[in-house]
Motif scaffolding. Structure first.
Motif, PDB file in Angstrom:
ATOM      1  N   ASP A 238      51.836  40.476  45.589  1.00  0.00           N
ATOM      2  CA  ASP A 238      51.388  41.619  44.867  1.00  0.00           C
ATOM      3  C   ASP A 238      51.811  41.295  43.318  1.00  0.00           C
ATOM      4  O   ASP A 238      50.337  41.318  42.707  1.00  0.00           O
ATOM      5  CB  ASP A 238      51.656  42.758  44.535  1.00  0.00           C
ATOM      6  N   ALA A 239      52.102  40.927  42.930  1.00  0.00           N
ATOM      7  CA  ALA A 239      51.802  39.733  41.208  1.00  0.00           C
ATOM      8  C   ALA A 239      50.696  38.649  41.168  1.00  0.00           C
ATOM      9  O   ALA A 239      50.276  38.496  40.541  1.00  0.00           O
ATOM     10  CB  ALA A 239      53.244  39.553  40.963  1.00  0.00           C
ATOM     11  N   GLY A 240      51.005  37.883  42.055  1.00  0.00           N
ATOM     12  CA  GLY A 240      49.942  36.652  41.848  1.00  0.00           C
ATOM     13  C   GLY A 240      48.011  37.701  42.073  1.00  0.00           C
ATOM     14  O   GLY A 240      47.822  37.146  41.296  1.00  0.00           O
ATOM     15  N   LEU A 241      47.937  38.522  42.638  1.00  0.00           N
ATOM     16  CA  LEU A 241      46.661  38.758  43.627  1.00  0.00           C
ATOM     17  C   LEU A 241      46.620  39.766  41.818  1.00  0.00           C
ATOM     18  O   LEU A 241      45.321  40.096  41.277  1.00  0.00           O
ATOM     19  CB  LEU A 241      46.997  40.521  44.607  1.00  0.00           C
ATOM     20  N   ASN A 242      47.734  40.305  41.635  1.00  0.00           N
ATOM     21  CA  ASN A 242      47.170  41.359  40.344  1.00  0.00           C
ATOM     22  C   ASN A 242      47.245  41.046  39.209  1.00  0.00           C
ATOM     23  O   ASN A 242      46.191  41.134  37.850  1.00  0.00           O
ATOM     24  CB  ASN A 242      48.183  42.607  39.987  1.00  0.00           C
ATOM     25  N   PHE A 243      47.745  39.509  38.917  1.00  0.00           N
ATOM     26  CA  PHE A 243      47.535  39.260  37.488  1.00  0.00           C
ATOM     27  C   PHE A 243      46.323  38.616  37.554  1.00  0.00           C
ATOM     28  O   PHE A 243      45.621  39.120  35.680  1.00  0.00           O
ATOM     29  CB  PHE A 243      48.160  37.889  37.735  1.00  0.00           C
TER      30      PHE A 243
END
Length: 297
Positions: A238-243
Motif C-alpha cells: 500500500d505504501a508504494g502505491l500511495n506514495f
C-alpha cells in the motif's frame, strides 16, 4: 515437398524429420526426406540455424544437422497452453538454453510477444514468487530464475517495432519484487507499438523530491504532449502505491485529460489512493490503455 510451401510449413516438417535423430542428418538426407531441392534446403537450414532451431556439426567433409533442445511444432493461438507449463518446467529445472529456445521457437511458430507475456511469462513470474514465499526455493535460486525470465523478455524486446509517437507510457516499479512484472509490462507495451520509458525499481527514489524529478522527466519524454501519456506503477505494498499516486496525481491534473495513472497491485481495503485504473491484471491494463488511447484519438 514442392514449391509453394511457406517457411512455417518447412519448419514444422523439419522438426518432424530431425526430432528423433540422435546422430544428426546431412543436408542431402534432409532434402531427400522433405522432397525439397538441396539448394533451397541449405538456404532454410542456414536461416533456421540463426534462429536457434537447428545447429550444425562438421565431421570431416560432412556437415550434420541437429535439432536444438526444446524444439516442438506449435500451432498458435491454440498452443499457448502447451508453452506455459514447458516454460516453467525448463526454468525450474535450470534448462536455461531450452527456455530461450522455447521462446524463439514460439515466435517463429506464429506466437505474439504480447500473448507470450500474458499467458506464459506473467504466470511464471507469479509461480516463482509463490515458490519463494512457500520456502521451496531460496533467495539465490529466486534471483537466478528471475534473471532467466528477464533474459527471455529481452528476446521479445528485440523484435523490431515501429512505435507510435502518440502512444507513450512510463513504467515504474515501487519495489524489487514487482520489478520483473513491470519489465514484462514494458515489453508487452513495446510489442504493441507504445513508446516505453521503463524506469525499473524506483524504491530508492521514494523521497520528497521525487515529484519534481518526475515532472522534469515528463517534460522531456512528452515535450509536445502528443497523444496520450500513461504512467503505470507496480507495487506489492500500500505504501508504494500511495506514495507514487500522491506524487504523480498533481502532475497529472496539471497535464490534463491526456495523462492517465494506472496502479497495479493488490491494496488492502484501508489503502487510500487515486488513479484512473487500479488492478492486478496485466491483460486488463493493456486492454484498458489501448481503449483509452482509441477514445482520445
Amino acid at each position: 515437398m514442392g514449391k509453394g510451401y511457406s517457411a512455417e510449413e518447412i519448419r514444422e516438417k523439419l522438426i518432424s524429420v530431425l526430432k528423433d535423430s540422435e546422430t544428426g542428418m546431412s543436408g542431402v538426407e534432409i532434402s531427400d526426406k522433405m522432397e525439397i531441392s538441396r539448394i533451397t534446403m541449405t538456404k532454410y537450414l542456414k536461416v533456421f540455424a540463426v534462429e536457434g532451431l537447428v545447429r550444425q556439426k562438421n565431421i570431416g567433409n560432412m556437415t550434420l544437422w541437429f535439432l536444438e533442445p526444446g524444439q516442438e511444432s506449435f500451432n498458435f493461438p491454440d498452443d499457448y497452453f502447451k508453452v506455459a507449463p514447458l516454460f516453467l518446467d525448463y526454468l525450474i529445472k535450470g534448462k536455461e538454453d531450452q527456455v530461450y529456445s522455447l521462446i524463439r521457437n514460439s515466435l517463429h511458430s506464429g506466437a505474439t510477444a504480447n500473448r507470450l507475456i500474458i499467458e506464459v511469462i506473467s504466470p511464471t513470474i507469479e509461480s516463482v514468487k509463490n515458490l519463494f514465499d512457500e520456502g521451496k526455493i531460496g533467495s539465490a535460486e529466486q534471483n537466478l530464475l528471475r534473471t532467466i525470465i528477464s533474459k527471455s523478455l529481452q528476446i521479445l524486446n528485440q523484435i523490431p517495432i515501429v512505435a507510435d509517437p502518440k502512444k507513450n507510457i512510463v513504467v515504474i516499479s515501487a519495489d524489487f519484487h514487482s520489478s520483473l512484472l513491470a519489465e514484462a509490462a514494458s515489453t508487452a507495451f513495446h510489442s504493441d507499438g507504445w513508446q516505453v520509458s521503463h524506469l525499473g525499481d524506483m524504491s530508492s527514489a521514494i523521497n520528497v523530491l521525487f515529484d519534481l524529478d518526475f515532472q522534469k522527466l515528463v517534460g522531456k519524454i512528452w515535450k509536445q504532449k502528443p497523444g496520450i501519456l500513461i504512467v503505470l506503477v507496480f507495487s506489492e505494498t500500500d505504501a508504494g502505491l500511495n506514495f507514487f499516486a500522491d506524487s504523480i496525481n498533481p502532475i497529472k491534473i496539471k497535464s490534463g485529460k491526456r495523462m492517465k495513472l494506472i496502479l497495479c497491485g493488490n491494496p488492502s481495503k484501508k489503502a487510500k489512493n487515486s488513479s484512473d485504473l487500479l488492478t492486478d491484471k496485466l491483460d486488463e491494463i493493456i486492454q484498458w490503455s489501448q481503449t483509452v488511447y482509441q477514445n482520445l484519438k
